[in-house]
Scaffold this motif. Structure first.
Motif, PDB file in Angstrom:
ATOM      1  N   LEU A 182       0.964  -1.047   0.081  1.00 30.16           N
ATOM      2  CA  LEU A 182      -0.260   0.085   0.337  1.00 30.16           C
ATOM      3  C   LEU A 182       0.919   1.516   0.296  1.00 30.16           C
ATOM      4  O   LEU A 182       0.291   2.295  -0.767  1.00 30.16           O
ATOM      5  CB  LEU A 182      -0.964   0.363   0.945  1.00 30.16           C
ATOM      6  N   SER A 183       1.734   1.322   0.769  1.00 27.08           N
ATOM      7  CA  SER A 183       2.656   2.661   0.419  1.00 27.08           C
ATOM      8  C   SER A 183       3.407   2.618  -0.491  1.00 27.08           C
ATOM      9  O   SER A 183       3.368   3.829  -1.447  1.00 27.08           O
ATOM     10  CB  SER A 183       3.855   1.907   1.772  1.00 27.08           C
ATOM     11  N   GLU A 184       3.592   1.299  -1.420  1.00 23.85           N
ATOM     12  CA  GLU A 184       4.252   2.154  -3.002  1.00 23.85           C
ATOM     13  C   GLU A 184       3.174   2.105  -3.202  1.00 23.85           C
ATOM     14  O   GLU A 184       3.188   3.226  -5.135  1.00 23.85           O
ATOM     15  CB  GLU A 184       4.933   0.434  -2.976  1.00 23.85           C
ATOM     16  N   ALA A 185       1.910   1.401  -3.399  1.00 20.73           N
ATOM     17  CA  ALA A 185       1.034   2.160  -4.285  1.00 20.73           C
ATOM     18  C   ALA A 185       0.446   3.669  -4.040  1.00 20.73           C
ATOM     19  O   ALA A 185       0.366   4.122  -5.163  1.00 20.73           O
ATOM     20  CB  ALA A 185      -0.300   1.542  -4.583  1.00 20.73           C
ATOM     21  N   ARG A 186       0.946   4.002  -3.163  1.00 20.67           N
ATOM     22  CA  ARG A 186       0.493   5.714  -2.437  1.00 20.67           C
ATOM     23  C   ARG A 186       1.397   6.256  -3.663  1.00 20.67           C
ATOM     24  O   ARG A 186       0.883   7.264  -3.580  1.00 20.67           O
ATOM     25  CB  ARG A 186      -0.117   5.824  -1.302  1.00 20.67           C
ATOM     26  N   GLU A 187       2.396   5.812  -3.118  1.00 17.97           N
ATOM     27  CA  GLU A 187       3.659   6.553  -3.318  1.00 17.97           C
ATOM     28  C   GLU A 187       3.511   7.255  -5.078  1.00 17.97           C
ATOM     29  O   GLU A 187       4.108   7.869  -5.907  1.00 17.97           O
ATOM     30  CB  GLU A 187       4.810   5.928  -2.871  1.00 17.97           C
ATOM     31  N   VAL A 188       3.430   5.670  -5.531  1.00 12.26           N
ATOM     32  CA  VAL A 188       3.355   5.691  -6.998  1.00 12.26           C
ATOM     33  C   VAL A 188       2.069   6.221  -7.446  1.00 12.26           C
ATOM     34  O   VAL A 188       1.893   7.482  -8.508  1.00 12.26           O
ATOM     35  CB  VAL A 188       2.537   4.426  -7.851  1.00 12.26           C
ATOM     36  N   ILE A 189       0.658   6.789  -6.989  1.00 13.71           N
ATOM     37  CA  ILE A 189      -0.278   7.304  -7.539  1.00 13.71           C
ATOM     38  C   ILE A 189       0.293   9.138  -7.451  1.00 13.71           C
ATOM     39  O   ILE A 189       0.199  10.016  -8.006  1.00 13.71           O
ATOM     40  CB  ILE A 189      -1.472   7.137  -6.772  1.00 13.71           C
ATOM     41  N   ARG A 190       0.584   9.010  -5.905  1.00 16.20           N
ATOM     42  CA  ARG A 190       1.015  10.485  -5.746  1.00 16.20           C
ATOM     43  C   ARG A 190       1.943  11.811  -6.207  1.00 16.20           C
ATOM     44  O   ARG A 190       2.242  12.451  -6.940  1.00 16.20           O
ATOM     45  CB  ARG A 190       1.882  10.729  -3.838  1.00 16.20           C
ATOM     46  N   ALA A 191       3.660  10.717  -6.623  1.00 18.39           N
ATOM     47  CA  ALA A 191       4.317  10.405  -7.660  1.00 18.39           C
ATOM     48  C   ALA A 191       4.068  11.018  -8.890  1.00 18.39           C
ATOM     49  O   ALA A 191       4.444  12.007  -9.627  1.00 18.39           O
ATOM     50  CB  ALA A 191       6.058   9.750  -7.581  1.00 18.39           C
ATOM     51  N   THR A 192       3.008  10.167  -9.875  1.00 21.60           N
ATOM     52  CA  THR A 192       2.334  10.944 -10.963  1.00 21.60           C
ATOM     53  C   THR A 192       1.626  11.826 -10.886  1.00 21.60           C
ATOM     54  O   THR A 192       1.852  12.333 -12.253  1.00 21.60           O
ATOM     55  CB  THR A 192       1.852   8.750 -11.206  1.00 21.60           C
ATOM     56  N   ALA A 193       0.827  12.325  -9.904  1.00 25.23           N
ATOM     57  CA  ALA A 193       0.112  12.879 -10.011  1.00 25.23           C
ATOM     58  C   ALA A 193       0.310  14.529  -9.919  1.00 25.23           C
ATOM     59  O   ALA A 193       0.365  15.159 -10.800  1.00 25.23           O
ATOM     60  CB  ALA A 193      -0.589  13.019  -8.942  1.00 25.23           C
ATOM     61  N   ALA A 194       1.667  14.477  -9.045  1.00 28.64           N
ATOM     62  CA  ALA A 194       2.200  15.549  -9.085  1.00 28.64           C
ATOM     63  C   ALA A 194       3.789  16.323 -10.051  1.00 28.64           C
ATOM     64  O   ALA A 194       3.868  16.964 -10.609  1.00 28.64           O
ATOM     65  CB  ALA A 194       3.965  15.148  -7.741  1.00 28.64           C
ATOM     66  N   ALA A 195       3.682  14.978 -11.262  1.00 28.68           N
ATOM     67  CA  ALA A 195       4.457  14.694 -12.369  1.00 28.68           C
ATOM     68  C   ALA A 195       3.629  15.630 -13.343  1.00 28.68           C
ATOM     69  O   ALA A 195       4.143  16.126 -14.590  1.00 28.68           O
ATOM     70  CB  ALA A 195       5.124  13.473 -12.845  1.00 28.68           C
ATOM     71  N   HIS A 196       2.159  15.375 -12.825  1.00 29.24           N
ATOM     72  CA  HIS A 196       1.826  16.626 -14.653  1.00 29.24           C
ATOM     73  C   HIS A 196       1.801  17.893 -13.996  1.00 29.24           C
ATOM     74  O   HIS A 196       1.833  18.153 -13.152  1.00 29.24           O
ATOM     75  CB  HIS A 196       0.132  15.993 -14.079  1.00 29.24           C
ATOM     76  N   GLY A 197       1.591  18.062 -15.362  1.00 26.01           N
ATOM     77  CA  GLY A 197       1.957  20.158 -15.368  1.00 26.01           C
ATOM     78  C   GLY A 197       1.102  20.900 -15.458  1.00 26.01           C
ATOM     79  O   GLY A 197       1.247  21.652 -14.696  1.00 26.01           O
TER      80      GLY A 197
END
Length: 311
Positions: A210-225
């Motif tokens: 779950l920690s990895e899943a949360r980080e993947v989702i957060r990092a993907t959103a943060a990378a959006h312009g």
């Protein structure tokens, strides 16, 4: 002989009086026709002047509102005030025309008073729309060009007039809502704020980190312009569902970027989870083969269970 002379004199005098009367009647008729022609001509000129005067008044009001700093770019106030000014000029012109045609001003006022009372009783709903329009103009919960949701109908506000609020939805369908219903209902101004939050629920399997899943989702959103850095994107476990764990994403964007960014995040987050090897479970259904109520069901033989899994 005297009687004949007297009779002829009387006849001549009578003829003179008749001719004088006819001449006076013709002169009177000619004068009345001339007065009517003059009044009609003046009334026509007043109508033309009213038409041009309304246009001039509208332009003057628009220029005056354009000089006011707080109302310079507010098309809501401009449209409402322009309509009121146009109606006022037309009413004044009609009163002037009636007065020129011989209708007394007191009679006009009396007729307007009686008509106003009758119209007020017969059109209470319409007048309530006018009052609601004035209140909406003063409070200004929305402006022309903003996206609002009124009574479950969402669209871009095109116009606020005396009686109605006119909108256009995403399918370019015109929506007209009476002002009284707008004021008496719930108004959601979707684009009234500078920023808006995106909230998306994703699901991962119970076996996932779950920690990895949360980080993947957060990092993907943060990378959006289009996603803003302040406040930063947030993720958290918000539900334990029947066959999956729910992770919610919060990301803030400018109001105009909400729809497209939300669609982008659905796609990019799904692709990022697939690349990270994190499973997004499909909806699952369990078949139950049981006996009578109150009797424990016999388990399937291993051969049937394996064949069912393969199918």
């Amino acid at each position: 002989m005297i009687d004949l002379t007297t009779t002829m004199a009387a006849v001549a005098a009578s003829s003179d009086r008749a001719l004088t009367f006819d001449a006076a009647l013709v002169a009177r008729a000619t004068q009345m026709a001339g007065d009517v022609a003059v009044n009609l001509s003046v009334a026509a000129l007043i109508i033309v002047a009213t038409w041009f005067g309304s246009k001039l008044a509208v332009r003057t009001v628009r220029r005056a509102l354009g000089r006011v700093r707080g109302l310079k770019d507010d098309r809501t106030v401009e449209g409402f005030v322009v309509q009121v000014v146009r109606v006022a000029v037309v009413v004044i012109g009609l009163v002037a025309v009636l007065q020129r045609l011989g209708v007394q001003t007191t009679s006009i006022i009396a007729v307007l008073g009686a008509a106003s009372l009758a119209i007020g009783l017969a059109m209470q709903g319409a007048l309530s729309n006018v009052a609601a329009g004035v209140v909406l103009l003063v409070l200004r919960p929305y402006r022309v060009g903003e996206v609002v949701d009124i009574g479950g109908m969402a669209g871009v506000v095109n116009k606020l007039d005396l009686f109605t609020t006119q909108m256009t939805n995403a399918n370019n369908v015109k929506i007209v809502v009476p002002n009284s219903q707008v004021l008496g209902g719930v108004i959601q101004n979707i684009s009234g704020q500078v920023t808006r939050r995106i909230e998306i629920d994703f699901t991962v399997s119970y076996s996932a980190d779950l920690s990895e899943a949360r980080e993947v989702i957060r990092a993907t959103a943060a990378a959006h312009g289009k996603v803003l850095g302040d406040p930063p994107a947030w993720t958290g476990v918000t539900g334990l569902l029947d066959s999956a764990v729910q992770i919610t994403l919060h990301a803030h964007v400018l109001s105009g970027d909400w729809w497209q960014t939300r669609a982008d995040l659905f796609q990019t987050v799904k692709e990022a989870l697939d690349e990270a090897g994190i499973e997004i479970p499909f909806p699952q259904a369990v078949e139950y083969f049981g006996g009578n109520v109150g009797k424990a069901a016999e388990p399937l033989p291993p051969q049937k269970l394996s064949r069912r899994k393969e199918a």
